[in-house]
Write a protein that holds these residues in place. Sequence first.
Motif, short mmCIF file in Angstrom:
data_model
loop_
_atom_site.label_atom_id
_atom_site.label_comp_id
_atom_site.label_asym_id
_atom_site.label_seq_id
_atom_site.Cartn_x
_atom_site.Cartn_y
_atom_site.Cartn_z
N GLY B 197 0.87 -1.17 0.00
CA GLY B 197 0.00 0.00 0.00
C GLY B 197 0.91 1.22 0.00
O GLY B 197 2.09 1.13 0.36
N PHE B 198 0.38 2.35 -0.42
CA PHE B 198 1.23 3.55 -0.53
C PHE B 198 0.43 4.78 -0.17
O PHE B 198 -0.73 4.92 -0.55
CB PHE B 198 1.75 3.67 -1.96
N GLY B 199 1.04 5.68 0.57
CA GLY B 199 0.32 6.91 0.90
C GLY B 199 1.24 7.94 1.51
O GLY B 199 2.45 7.75 1.64
N PHE B 200 0.65 9.04 1.90
CA PHE B 200 1.40 10.18 2.41
C PHE B 200 0.99 10.47 3.85
O PHE B 200 -0.18 10.60 4.16
CB PHE B 200 1.12 11.41 1.52
N ASP B 201 1.99 10.54 4.71
CA ASP B 201 1.76 10.89 6.11
C ASP B 201 1.88 12.40 6.22
O ASP B 201 2.99 12.94 6.23
CB ASP B 201 2.82 10.17 6.96
N SER B 202 0.75 13.09 6.27
CA SER B 202 0.80 14.55 6.19
C SER B 202 1.32 15.20 7.46
O SER B 202 1.84 16.30 7.42
CB SER B 202 -0.57 15.13 5.84
N LEU B 203 1.19 14.51 8.60
CA LEU B 203 1.70 15.10 9.83
C LEU B 203 3.22 15.17 9.80
O LEU B 203 3.83 16.13 10.24
CB LEU B 203 1.23 14.29 11.04
N ASN B 204 3.83 14.12 9.28
CA ASN B 204 5.29 14.05 9.25
C ASN B 204 5.86 14.36 7.88
O ASN B 204 7.06 14.22 7.67
CB ASN B 204 5.75 12.65 9.69
N ASN B 205 4.98 14.76 6.94
CA ASN B 205 5.44 15.07 5.58
C ASN B 205 6.29 13.95 5.00
O ASN B 205 7.38 14.17 4.52
CB ASN B 205 6.29 16.36 5.59
N ASP B 206 5.79 12.74 5.08
CA ASP B 206 6.59 11.59 4.67
C ASP B 206 5.77 10.65 3.78
O ASP B 206 4.60 10.40 4.03
CB ASP B 206 7.05 10.84 5.93
N PHE B 207 6.40 10.14 2.75
CA PHE B 207 5.76 9.13 1.91
C PHE B 207 6.05 7.77 2.52
O PHE B 207 7.18 7.49 2.91
CB PHE B 207 6.33 9.16 0.49
N LYS B 208 5.02 6.92 2.59
CA LYS B 208 5.23 5.60 3.19
C LYS B 208 4.69 4.49 2.31
O LYS B 208 3.64 4.61 1.68
CB LYS B 208 4.54 5.54 4.55
N VAL B 209 5.43 3.40 2.31
CA VAL B 209 4.99 2.20 1.61
C VAL B 209 4.83 1.12 2.65
O VAL B 209 5.72 0.90 3.47
CB VAL B 209 6.04 1.74 0.56
N VAL B 210 3.68 0.43 2.63
CA VAL B 210 3.50 -0.67 3.58
C VAL B 210 3.57 -1.99 2.83
O VAL B 210 3.14 -2.09 1.69
CB VAL B 210 2.15 -0.58 4.31
N LYS B 211 4.13 -2.96 3.50
CA LYS B 211 4.28 -4.29 2.91
C LYS B 211 3.73 -5.30 3.91
O LYS B 211 4.24 -5.40 5.02
CB LYS B 211 5.76 -4.56 2.63
N PHE B 212 2.72 -5.98 3.48
CA PHE B 212 2.12 -6.99 4.35
C PHE B 212 2.39 -8.37 3.81
O PHE B 212 2.06 -8.68 2.67
CB PHE B 212 0.60 -6.78 4.41
N ILE B 213 3.00 -9.21 4.65
CA ILE B 213 3.28 -10.56 4.19
C ILE B 213 2.29 -11.54 4.81
O ILE B 213 1.86 -12.49 4.20
CB ILE B 213 4.72 -10.97 4.52
N ASP B 214 1.91 -11.28 6.00
CA ASP B 214 1.08 -12.23 6.71
C ASP B 214 0.49 -11.41 7.84
O ASP B 214 0.80 -10.25 8.01
CB ASP B 214 1.99 -13.33 7.27
N GLY B 215 -0.33 -11.99 8.67
CA GLY B 215 -0.81 -11.22 9.81
C GLY B 215 0.33 -10.80 10.72
O GLY B 215 0.19 -9.89 11.53
N ASN B 216 1.47 -11.46 10.63
CA ASN B 216 2.54 -11.21 11.58
C ASN B 216 3.74 -10.48 11.01
O ASN B 216 4.57 -9.99 11.75
CB ASN B 216 3.04 -12.54 12.17
N ASP B 217 3.85 -10.45 9.74
CA ASP B 217 5.03 -9.80 9.15
C ASP B 217 4.60 -8.60 8.33
O ASP B 217 4.30 -8.73 7.16
CB ASP B 217 5.80 -10.78 8.28
N ASN B 218 4.56 -7.48 9.01
CA ASN B 218 4.14 -6.27 8.33
C ASN B 218 5.19 -5.20 8.50
O ASN B 218 5.77 -5.04 9.57
CB ASN B 218 2.82 -5.77 8.92
N TYR B 219 5.44 -4.49 7.44
CA TYR B 219 6.53 -3.52 7.45
C TYR B 219 6.08 -2.20 6.83
O TYR B 219 5.19 -2.18 5.99
CB TYR B 219 7.73 -4.04 6.64
N VAL B 220 6.77 -1.15 7.25
CA VAL B 220 6.52 0.13 6.61
C VAL B 220 7.85 0.73 6.18
O VAL B 220 8.87 0.61 6.88
CB VAL B 220 5.74 1.11 7.53
N TYR B 221 7.85 1.34 5.02
CA TYR B 221 9.04 2.02 4.50
C TYR B 221 8.77 3.52 4.53
O TYR B 221 7.70 3.98 4.11
CB TYR B 221 9.33 1.58 3.07
#
Lengths: 180, 405
Positions: B197-221
């Motif tokens: 998933g991809f979006g913009f964190d407007s509070l921190n002015n940051d672009f983020k990419v989320v990667k979900f592998i399973d219910g337990n392995d989730n990451y954000v870039y």
Amino acid sequence: MSSSKKSSDGKSSEIEEAVASLTMPFNKILLTSSDGESFEIDEAVARKFQIIAHMIEDDCAGKAIPIDNVTGDILSKIIEYAKKHVVEPDEDEDEEAKKKLDSWDAKFVEKLDLETIFKIILAANYLNFEGLLGFASQTVADYIKDKTPEEVREIFNIENDFTPEEEEAIRKENAWTFNG
Amino acid sequence: MEATKRGRVGTHHEASPTKLPYLPQEVITEILLRSHARSLGRFRCVSKPFHSLLSDPKFAKKHLDHNAVRLGHRRLILPFNNLFAVDLDSIRDGCEGIKDLTAVELDYPLKEDVDFLSELYKKAELKSNSDGIHSSGKYKKRWVRFFGSSNGLLCMANILLLNDVFLYNPTTGESKKLPDLPESLRSKSTKTLFSYGFGFDSLNNDFKVVKFIDGNDNYVYSLKTDSWRRICNMPYKDVCFFTSVELNGAIHWISIPRRGETSQKVVTAFDLTTEKFRVMSLPDLAEECEHIYPKSKVGILKGRLCVVYFCMKIHDVIWVMNEYGLESSWSKIRISRSYKHMKPLCSTENNEEVLLVLDGHLVLYNFERNTRKNLKIRGVEFDKSLLGNTYVESLISPNSYVIER
């Protein structure tokens, strides 16, 4: 027309002003251009120019205000725009009014040449008339949209301080801007 | 004008217009803030100060904020054999008087991969049937997947090799390949199916990419820190979504609950700022569908979260969440043209019409009057595999994104 007295109590001078505005609903302000032309306008219109609004707040607006940096022809155009925009229609609440005003704005600039628009921008900047400054800036932005860098230099009187090689390198970097 | 001609326009210059008044720098900046990104790219070579201003990430952000909502700055991107961008300017006036749209081919990462992929498919095809060369053309059409479009950047990946994820600015052609997940974070899971998933964190002015592998392995870039980190567990197992949308600072998609609970699907929202999950129930989708557990996707219709069907049958209903977060506000909209696949793209300036991709066509649909118009793009013929995304033209650079607060 008596000017409001300076009062040590901020609140009572507010009340004085409120009473004054009730008894004199159309307070007029006189603006004089650099070449001696005079314009009498309602206070509400004059307040669109932040520089004058501050003078009124600070009680230093006498009846006549000289606008040294702006000639009569430009000042009259600015006042014309300000009069139309005294009340800005809310986009959500009154779409019709907003459309009509946008259409008036478009016709307003259509007849003006670039030099006049530049003079208006300078005057609006000096008077701190945000609405007109934004609108005129957008007009110029639209005008330069498809212009070449050379034309932009001419329009804004900018000296090209790149060497031909440097300029070529930058053009290459931005080759995407020369397509579609 | 030659580069040798420096300074002001002299009076000896023949067709010279009256010299225009000098505008102070802050005024010129106001004008540039309102200009098109493509024009600004061109003006970078005007002078050194211009170059410095127009390459500054702070200016890029200010410029984006100024223009993000204006239709004239939004474009459509269509992956179909190649990437095409279409100006949405010409649909400004809605259904009346639309000429054919023109598309421009884009330069983008993964362009070379097309051939690599067609080779792969060719080999697979040749094994099953002899018509290899002909049918590999089919697969060429959609090998790039977009995971989101936000604030002038798109997140994309090769549809087969989902490990290579790029942040891409279609206006400038600039792209940045995301770093791999570091060894220390990598899970022991052997799962190969993951979602982005991809979006913009407007509070921190940051672009983020989320990667979900399973219910337990989730990451954000995070683009600002150019690094991955782990995030909290998802409330759901087997997260595998292909479609997500960004709304109100959160990424939304439809989730399947863990086994043992009801199979009622929900919308999960991942807040980009707090990095926490929230769940919203869906309406009873089976009401309008033959299937007990219909397949569906999220979308955005006129600024509201919506759900469209996606289960190989024909539907004529879209569900819209009229009030964000209020589960009772889900309501049905019936459209006069039923669909198998549908994706709302954007609304026109007057907000009456909505541009949709519907079964391979670009359709301008008027929800007040229930009328529609198919839009054509000069020189390009699409088919049922057509997908699209909108984006804002911007100067945002994924490679030099540093904005002080």
